[in-house]
Scaffold this active site. Structure first.
Site, PDB file in Angstrom:
ATOM      1  N   ILE A 140      35.272  28.045  41.205  1.00 54.08           N
ATOM      2  CA  ILE A 140      33.429  27.827  41.435  1.00 54.08           C
ATOM      3  C   ILE A 140      32.914  26.500  41.457  1.00 54.08           C
ATOM      4  CG2 ILE A 140      31.642  29.416  41.199  1.00 54.08           C
ATOM      5  CD1 ILE A 140      34.360  30.508  42.536  1.00 54.08           C
ATOM      6  N   THR A 261      27.869  32.840  36.360  1.00 57.98           N
ATOM      7  CA  THR A 261      28.543  33.209  37.291  1.00 57.98           C
ATOM      8  C   THR A 261      30.071  34.208  36.882  1.00 57.98           C
ATOM      9  OG1 THR A 261      31.014  30.905  37.052  1.00 57.98           O
ATOM     10  CG2 THR A 261      28.648  30.831  38.556  1.00 57.98           C
ATOM     11  N   SER A 291      29.646  39.620  40.491  1.00 61.04           N
ATOM     12  CA  SER A 291      30.522  38.977  40.210  1.00 61.04           C
ATOM     13  C   SER A 291      30.690  38.498  42.437  1.00 61.04           C
ATOM     14  CB  SER A 291      32.371  40.398  40.530  1.00 61.04           C
ATOM     15  OG  SER A 291      32.074  41.822  40.796  1.00 61.04           O
ATOM     16  N   CYS A 292      32.085  37.928  42.508  1.00 53.39           N
ATOM     17  CA  CYS A 292      31.956  37.608  44.043  1.00 53.39           C
ATOM     18  C   CYS A 292      32.239  39.337  44.640  1.00 53.39           C
ATOM     19  CB  CYS A 292      32.902  37.019  43.938  1.00 53.39           C
ATOM     20  SG  CYS A 292      35.155  37.758  43.805  1.00 53.39           S
ATOM     21  N   THR A 322      44.262  35.549  41.737  1.00 51.14           N
ATOM     22  CA  THR A 322      43.395  34.468  40.595  1.00 51.14           C
ATOM     23  C   THR A 322      43.516  34.069  39.666  1.00 51.14           C
ATOM     24  OG1 THR A 322      42.707  36.017  39.135  1.00 51.14           O
ATOM     25  CG2 THR A 322      41.406  35.742  41.712  1.00 51.14           C
ATOM     26  N   ASN A 323      43.096  32.968  38.928  1.00 49.51           N
ATOM     27  CA  ASN A 323      44.149  31.969  37.979  1.00 49.51           C
ATOM     28  C   ASN A 323      44.254  32.601  36.349  1.00 49.51           C
ATOM     29  OD1 ASN A 323      44.782  29.647  37.075  1.00 49.51           O
ATOM     30  ND2 ASN A 323      43.073  29.683  35.611  1.00 49.51           N
ATOM     31  N   ARG A 337      49.888  42.105  35.884  1.00 52.64           N
ATOM     32  CA  ARG A 337      48.988  40.852  36.249  1.00 52.64           C
ATOM     33  C   ARG A 337      50.057  39.765  35.298  1.00 52.64           C
ATOM     34  NH1 ARG A 337      42.608  40.556  35.619  1.00 52.64           N
ATOM     35  NH2 ARG A 337      42.563  42.356  36.778  1.00 52.64           N
ATOM     36  N   ASN A 458      35.383  35.017  48.325  1.00 54.74           N
ATOM     37  CA  ASN A 458      35.564  34.923  47.063  1.00 54.74           C
ATOM     38  C   ASN A 458      35.673  33.660  46.043  1.00 54.74           C
ATOM     39  OD1 ASN A 458      38.868  36.040  47.320  1.00 54.74           O
ATOM     40  ND2 ASN A 458      38.171  34.852  45.647  1.00 54.74           N
TER      41      ASN A 458
END
Length: 482
Positions: A140, A261, A291-292, A322-323, A337, A458
């Site tokens: 982001i 963010t 959040s997105c 995601t990361n 995850r 996103n």
């Protein structure tokens, strides 16, 4: 002979459209670079867009009108604007062209009509520019850097002055940061010039010096040493989430506001366009952009709640990986995850259902939510399964959302699509927070149960929501015409 003549006339017709698009590009660039006036086409960016992309956007406008807005209609609007003295603004020339068409404005009266419509933009008060610091430079953060620089215009808005990381600032690190900013595997190359200045410990982006500051803690930074005053610090690290932790940024010299963010605790969670009016800008200095997913679903839920009423519902998000997930199977503190992100669909939790209540209090306790991470790097989908208070139909429901994409306070947030072939990769690069997939809308026989499919980028769409909120809290709001 007839076929040849038809072919040549078709080519000639398309060439005239290309030439009109070239003229439009020139006007768009001049207004932006020299006057900080951004022209968009139904909220789609025109600045730094190729001729072919501009023509495609015009063809896609058929989703919002009986027939597509032509490039010639748009060019007339843009040419008229050059004769006006406008304040820094964001003006939708697609919407203006649609108004000209709907009101049957004669060609000789277009300038008068535009002047009247944009009277507020001619009287709009200009605001002092605001220094911005990016605290963190991940996914982001880098997209924000791109947008802040490309939206700098004549320098009347948000100005990116520094980026804070935990790395040592040396030539190798600066070069790596520059490369990551210039090249992106999802969003493509940055349409700008990035240079490394080791002496200044900075990146020179489109001619502007952006200092790279190394710091372990926010308190140890003195931004005034870099000529930065009263800065808005945008924290995109995710390391600080509550009011007490985020307040540490305000102890740094030269910082005056903080924007997180991510969802925040004990701070206002804002979805721009939905609940930004609740902010007490005089007495609040720390904000969260939520959040997105919350930004994607809240505009749609607000529209449905206002028009049809929501009894209860469930939100399932089909989210890109995601990361925080593992690239290959390995230990992870959260369940599931730890499995390879690019090879598995992974059920995980999301706080989107409860987070919506912070934005739309009237929906508190009415929504449940869950998420599935899927093997795509970007582009997500929210499925809204809702029971309504009022009966509706597919046609009525889609018309309500289409109307919200064209008129009202949520036109920046909602994009309406009637594309029956829409898939996740088509969403990448969409600046709207929510993309309504109209052909996928389902309404039960009793008219009370609906399924809405809402796409969102996103990364890019969320970044634009952060930018909108940043302008709002920084007090550099431009006049907008949508």
């Amino acid at each position: 002979m007839v076929q040849k003549s038809t072919f040549e006339s078709e080519i000639k017709s398309y060439k005239s459209k290309q030439n009109a698009a070239v003229k439009l590009v020139q006007i768009v660039s001049n207004l932006w670079y020299n006057h900080s006036i951004e022209l968009v086409f139904f909220r789609n960016q025109l600045f730094d867009r190729r001729v072919s992309r501009i023509l495609t956007l015009h063809q896609e406008s058929k989703a919002l009108s009986d027939s597509p807005i032509s490039i010639f209609e748009t060019l007339q609007i843009a040419e008229s604007m050059q004769h006006l003295k406008l304040a820094p603004s964001r003006l939708d020339i697609g919407k203006l062209a649609l108004e000209v068409r709907n009101q049957n404005i004669e060609e000789e009266n277009i300038l008068y009509f535009i002047k009247k419509e944009l009277l507020s933009a001619q009287e709009h008060k200009s605001f002092a520019p605001k220094d911005v610091v990016l605290y963190g430079f991940g996914r982001i953060g880098r997209l924000l850097a791109r947008e802040l620089i490309s939206k700098a215009g004549a320098g009347h808005q948000l100005r990116l002055r520094a980026i804070v990381t935990r790395d040592n600032v040396d030539l190798k690190t600066l070069q790596k940061r520059a490369t990551l900013l210039q090249n992106d595997s999802i969003h493509g190359d940055f349409e700008g010039v990035v240079e490394v200045d080791e002496t200044k410990e900075a990146l020179i982006i489109n001619g502007a010096t952006v200092y790279i500051i190394s710091a372990k803690n926010p308190e140890e930074i003195d931004y005034t040493k870099y000529g930065i005053e009263h800065a808005l610090v945008i924290d995109n690290t995710g390391a600080f989430r509550d009011n007490e932790e985020l307040a540490r940024h305000l102890t740094a010299k030269g910082a005056s506001q903080v924007l997180l963010t991510a969802p925040g605790k004990g701070v206002p969670n804002i979805v721009y366009g939905v609940n930004n009016d609740m902010i007490d800008l005089e007495n609040t200095t720390i904000f969260s952009a939520a959040s997105c997913t919350t930004n994607a679903i809240s505009p749609i839920l607000e529209v449905i709640q206002r028009t049809l009423g929501i009894k209860h519902g469930h939100i399932e998000t089909i989210h890109s990986y995601t990361n925080d997930q593992n690239l290959v199977d390995n230990m992870h503190k959260k369940t599931r995850r730890g499995r390879a992100a690019a090879l598995n669909m992974v059920i995980t939790e999301t706080g989107a259902g409860s987070a919506v209540a912070k934005v739309l209090p009237e929906l508190a306790g009415k929504l449940t939510s869950n998420a599935i991470r899927v093997p795509v790097p970007n582009g997500s989908l929210a499925i809204l399964n809702l029971e309504l208070n009022k009966k509706t139909s597919v046609e009525e429901l889609n018309n309500i959302l289409k109307e919200s994409a064209l008129y009202g306070s949520l036109v920046e947030q909602i994009k309406f699509s009637d594309n029956v072939e829409l898939v996740s990769s088509d969403i990448i690069g969409t600046s709207a927070a929510s993309v309504v997939d109209a052909p996928a809308t389902i309404v039960s026989a009793d008219g009370k149960h609906v399924n809405l499919y809402v796409w969102y980028d996103n990364e890019y769409g969320y970044t634009h929501q952060v930018m909108r909120l940043a302008r709002h809290i920084a007090g550099v709001r431009r006049y907008t015409y949508y």
